[in-house]
Design a protein around this motif. Structure first.
Motif, PDB file in Angstrom:
ATOM      1  N   GLY A  64       0.812  -1.200   0.000  1.00  0.00           N
ATOM      2  CA  GLY A  64       0.000   0.000   0.000  1.00  0.00           C
ATOM      3  C   GLY A  64       0.849   1.254   0.000  1.00  0.00           C
ATOM      4  N   GLU A  65       1.915   1.259   0.835  1.00  0.00           N
ATOM      5  CA  GLU A  65       2.793   2.419   0.889  1.00  0.00           C
ATOM      6  C   GLU A  65       3.631   2.544  -0.380  1.00  0.00           C
ATOM      7  N   LEU A  66       4.020   1.416  -0.973  1.00  0.00           N
ATOM      8  CA  LEU A  66       4.744   1.455  -2.243  1.00  0.00           C
ATOM      9  C   LEU A  66       3.847   2.022  -3.344  1.00  0.00           C
ATOM     10  N   THR A  67       2.583   1.605  -3.369  1.00  0.00           N
ATOM     11  CA  THR A  67       1.648   2.129  -4.360  1.00  0.00           C
ATOM     12  C   THR A  67       1.501   3.639  -4.210  1.00  0.00           C
ATOM     13  N   SER A  68       1.370   4.100  -2.976  1.00  0.00           N
ATOM     14  CA  SER A  68       1.243   5.534  -2.730  1.00  0.00           C
ATOM     15  C   SER A  68       2.473   6.286  -3.237  1.00  0.00           C
ATOM     16  N   ALA A  69       3.667   5.743  -2.988  1.00  0.00           N
ATOM     17  CA  ALA A  69       4.902   6.389  -3.449  1.00  0.00           C
ATOM     18  C   ALA A  69       4.956   6.436  -4.971  1.00  0.00           C
ATOM     19  N   VAL A 127       2.337   6.407  -7.052  1.00  0.00           N
ATOM     20  CA  VAL A 127       1.329   7.358  -7.522  1.00  0.00           C
ATOM     21  C   VAL A 127       1.869   8.782  -7.429  1.00  0.00           C
ATOM     22  N   THR A 128       2.529   9.098  -6.307  1.00  0.00           N
ATOM     23  CA  THR A 128       3.093  10.439  -6.125  1.00  0.00           C
ATOM     24  C   THR A 128       4.181  10.723  -7.153  1.00  0.00           C
ATOM     25  N   ALA A 129       5.082   9.751  -7.360  1.00  0.00           N
ATOM     26  CA  ALA A 129       6.169   9.932  -8.328  1.00  0.00           C
ATOM     27  C   ALA A 129       5.622  10.035  -9.744  1.00  0.00           C
ATOM     28  N   ALA A 130       4.576   9.265 -10.051  1.00  0.00           N
ATOM     29  CA  ALA A 130       3.978   9.309 -11.382  1.00  0.00           C
ATOM     30  C   ALA A 130       3.310  10.654 -11.629  1.00  0.00           C
ATOM     31  N   ALA A 153       4.081  13.481 -10.412  1.00  0.00           N
ATOM     32  CA  ALA A 153       5.107  14.502 -10.648  1.00  0.00           C
ATOM     33  C   ALA A 153       5.621  14.470 -12.083  1.00  0.00           C
ATOM     34  N   ARG A 154       5.486  13.322 -12.742  1.00  0.00           N
ATOM     35  CA  ARG A 154       5.931  13.181 -14.131  1.00  0.00           C
ATOM     36  C   ARG A 154       4.773  13.335 -15.123  1.00  0.00           C
ATOM     37  N   GLY A 155       3.587  13.684 -14.631  1.00  0.00           N
ATOM     38  CA  GLY A 155       2.441  13.825 -15.508  1.00  0.00           C
ATOM     39  C   GLY A 155       1.870  12.509 -15.979  1.00  0.00           C
ATOM     40  N   ILE A 156       2.060  11.448 -15.194  1.00  0.00           N
ATOM     41  CA  ILE A 156       1.613  10.101 -15.544  1.00  0.00           C
ATOM     42  C   ILE A 156       0.472   9.690 -14.620  1.00  0.00           C
ATOM     43  N   THR A 157      -0.501   8.979 -15.173  1.00  0.00           N
ATOM     44  CA  THR A 157      -1.567   8.390 -14.375  1.00  0.00           C
ATOM     45  C   THR A 157      -1.340   6.892 -14.266  1.00  0.00           C
ATOM     46  N   LEU A 158      -1.422   6.360 -13.035  1.00  0.00           N
ATOM     47  CA  LEU A 158      -1.218   4.931 -12.807  1.00  0.00           C
ATOM     48  C   LEU A 158      -2.548   4.192 -12.785  1.00  0.00           C
ATOM     49  N   LEU A 159      -2.588   3.058 -13.462  1.00  0.00           N
ATOM     50  CA  LEU A 159      -3.713   2.134 -13.379  1.00  0.00           C
ATOM     51  C   LEU A 159      -3.244   0.921 -12.589  1.00  0.00           C
ATOM     52  N   VAL A 160      -3.914   0.591 -11.514  1.00  0.00           N
ATOM     53  CA  VAL A 160      -3.444  -0.459 -10.605  1.00  0.00           C
ATOM     54  C   VAL A 160      -4.175  -1.767 -10.866  1.00  0.00           C
ATOM     55  N   GLU A 161      -3.387  -2.831 -11.009  1.00  0.00           N
ATOM     56  CA  GLU A 161      -3.919  -4.187 -11.178  1.00  0.00           C
ATOM     57  C   GLU A 161      -3.372  -5.058 -10.050  1.00  0.00           C
ATOM     58  N   GLN A 162      -4.255  -5.723  -9.318  1.00  0.00           N
ATOM     59  CA  GLN A 162      -3.850  -6.585  -8.209  1.00  0.00           C
ATOM     60  C   GLN A 162      -3.782  -8.030  -8.691  1.00  0.00           C
ATOM     61  N   THR A 163      -2.612  -8.659  -8.513  1.00  0.00           N
ATOM     62  CA  THR A 163      -2.431 -10.032  -8.992  1.00  0.00           C
ATOM     63  C   THR A 163      -2.616 -11.082  -7.899  1.00  0.00           C
ATOM     64  N   ASP A 164      -2.574 -10.664  -6.627  1.00  0.00           N
ATOM     65  CA  ASP A 164      -2.643 -11.598  -5.486  1.00  0.00           C
ATOM     66  C   ASP A 164      -1.488 -12.596  -5.500  1.00  0.00           C
ATOM     67  N   ASP A 197      10.852   6.398  -7.672  1.00  0.00           N
ATOM     68  CA  ASP A 197      11.489   7.343  -8.583  1.00  0.00           C
ATOM     69  C   ASP A 197      12.447   6.631  -9.533  1.00  0.00           C
ATOM     70  N   LEU A 198      13.204   5.666  -9.013  1.00  0.00           N
ATOM     71  CA  LEU A 198      14.146   4.924  -9.862  1.00  0.00           C
ATOM     72  C   LEU A 198      13.393   4.112 -10.916  1.00  0.00           C
ATOM     73  N   ALA A 199      12.315   3.449 -10.505  1.00  0.00           N
ATOM     74  CA  ALA A 199      11.552   2.615 -11.443  1.00  0.00           C
ATOM     75  C   ALA A 199      10.944   3.458 -12.558  1.00  0.00           C
ATOM     76  N   LEU A 200      10.309   4.570 -12.204  1.00  0.00           N
ATOM     77  CA  LEU A 200       9.672   5.407 -13.219  1.00  0.00           C
ATOM     78  C   LEU A 200      10.713   6.114 -14.085  1.00  0.00           C
ATOM     79  N   GLY A 201      11.873   6.404 -13.513  1.00  0.00           N
ATOM     80  CA  GLY A 201      12.935   7.007 -14.310  1.00  0.00           C
ATOM     81  C   GLY A 201      13.434   6.068 -15.389  1.00  0.00           C
ATOM     82  N   MET A 202      13.634   4.797 -15.037  1.00  0.00           N
ATOM     83  CA  MET A 202      14.076   3.824 -16.051  1.00  0.00           C
ATOM     84  C   MET A 202      12.995   3.581 -17.089  1.00  0.00           C
ATOM     85  N   LEU A 203      11.730   3.560 -16.648  1.00  0.00           N
ATOM     86  CA  LEU A 203      10.643   3.372 -17.600  1.00  0.00           C
ATOM     87  C   LEU A 203      10.567   4.548 -18.569  1.00  0.00           C
TER      88      LEU A 203
END
Length: 351
Positions: free
Chosen positions: A91-96, A98-101, A103-114, A317-323
């Motif tokens: 949950g906290e990773l998702t929040s981080a 979303v915030t980083a995205a 800041a980059r003008g990106i919208t996140l769509l969340v899919e839960q895989t369980d 930030d590192l993940a979205l930067g590489m993407l």
């Protein structure tokens, strides 16, 4: 006979959003003119532009941004696929993210895989996360070799200890160092019979994250000159509160000599704290406890939980930067960026 709906310029039924045609009719211009104003084309007379903008504002017209972005080859959408959003860590990773995205003008769509293999395969192959520019994926069960064969060409970045050998950029956690750090701290407080709570019933079933934390656990024991006791690696079905509780009770029944527990994560640790309290074991006097993740719950448990904090904002930030690099055309080989941990000492280990 049903009542008749009267349509007057400037008014529209409230059952659907305003369209270009509605704006054009209200402004007395062509749909093409409205489109030119919306897309800021230069060849529109200033008085006509102002006239259309007034009507757009009055009718609260919202341009179809997705359609425009698709024509430009980008949607501005990135899929995030992860095991679940109910656990504190994810949950906290998702929040981080979303915030980083944002800041980059990106919208996140969340899919839960369980953490289900078939659902992870669906995500890897483009279902159900179509119409996105990229994928941030936190796999739990899909082997790296299988990930390397994914059919979907959407750029992807992986987060976590899983996915080695996939060929994709990864932000990983140095779980060997985390295991070493947690056990070293317990050794420094005088503990000598330290259990790892969160193993699997066999090495074949042990996921990479557990294997790495156990490696760090053994490294710290070896430096201290202590013999490794495999009986202190206690298995759990999952790393959840109830399993930490049940596992700690079973562990202490079998090994009453245990004087410290290094828990696989904070949920396991909090469950263990509850079990120790019921068993009448004082924390940290009788049994010290250390967790991993430093989720918010660690700061409010009783006693407060010593934990190894992971910088989720840095990971995001590192993940979205590489993407972003891949979306910009970067064609280099896979990259691996590693995030470490920081020990936060609290009451459960004598802090």
């Amino acid at each position: 006979m049903p009542p008749e709906t009267t349509r007057r310029p400037g008014l529209r039924p409230t059952t659907r959003p305003t369209t270009l045609r509605d704006v054009a009719e209200a402004a007395g211009v062509s749909i093409k003119t409205v489109s030119n104003v919306v897309n800021d084309h230069p060849h529109v007379r200033p008085e006509m532009r102002e006239r259309v903008k007034v009507v757009i504002e009055r009718l609260d017209y919202r341009p179809n941004g997705i359609g425009r972005q698709l024509r430009q080859g980008r949607t501005g959408l990135v899929a995030l696929a992860l095991p679940n959003v109910t656990s504190p860590y994810y949950g906290e990773l998702t929040s981080a993210l979303v915030t980083a995205a944002r800041a980059r003008g990106i919208t996140l769509l969340v899919e839960q895989t369980d953490g289900d293999l078939e659902r992870e395969r669906e995500v890897a192959n483009g279902f159900p996360v179509r119409l996105v520019d990229g994928l941030v994926f936190v796999p739990l069960t899909m082997p790296g070799g299988e990930l390397a064969q994914r059919r979907d060409s959407t750029p992807a970045v992986l987060i976590g200890e899983h996915g080695q050998g996939s060929g994709y950029d990864r932000v990983t956690i140095d779980s060997v160092a985390l295991g070493d750090l947690g056990v070293q701290h317990l050794l420094e407080t005088g503990r000598r019979r330290i259990a790892f709570l969160g193993d699997k019933s066999s090495e074949e079933l042990r996921p990479p994250v557990a294997a790495q934390r156990i490696e760090g656990y053994r490294n710290a024991l070896q430096r201290a000159g202590l013999e490794f006791d495999p009986g202190l690696l206690w298995p759990l079905p999952e790393w959840e509160l109830r399993h930490g509780y049940d596992g700690a009770r079973a562990l202490l029944a079998a090994r009453p000599d245990v004087d410290a527990i290094f828990a696989a994560n904070d949920l396991v640790a909090v469950g263990a704290l509850h079990a120790l309290r019921e068993l009448g074991r004082r924390v940290p006097e009788d049994v010290a406890v250390v967790g991993v993740d430093d989720v918010e719950q660690a700061r409010y448990s009783a006693p407060t939980l010593t934990s190894i904090a992971l910088d989720r904002s840095e990971m995001a930030d590192l993940a979205l930067g590489m993407l972003a690099d891949r979306l910009a055309g970067h064609q280099g080989p896979e990259r691996l960026l590693t995030v470490g941990g920081r020990l936060v000492v609290r009451e459960s280990s004598g802090g």
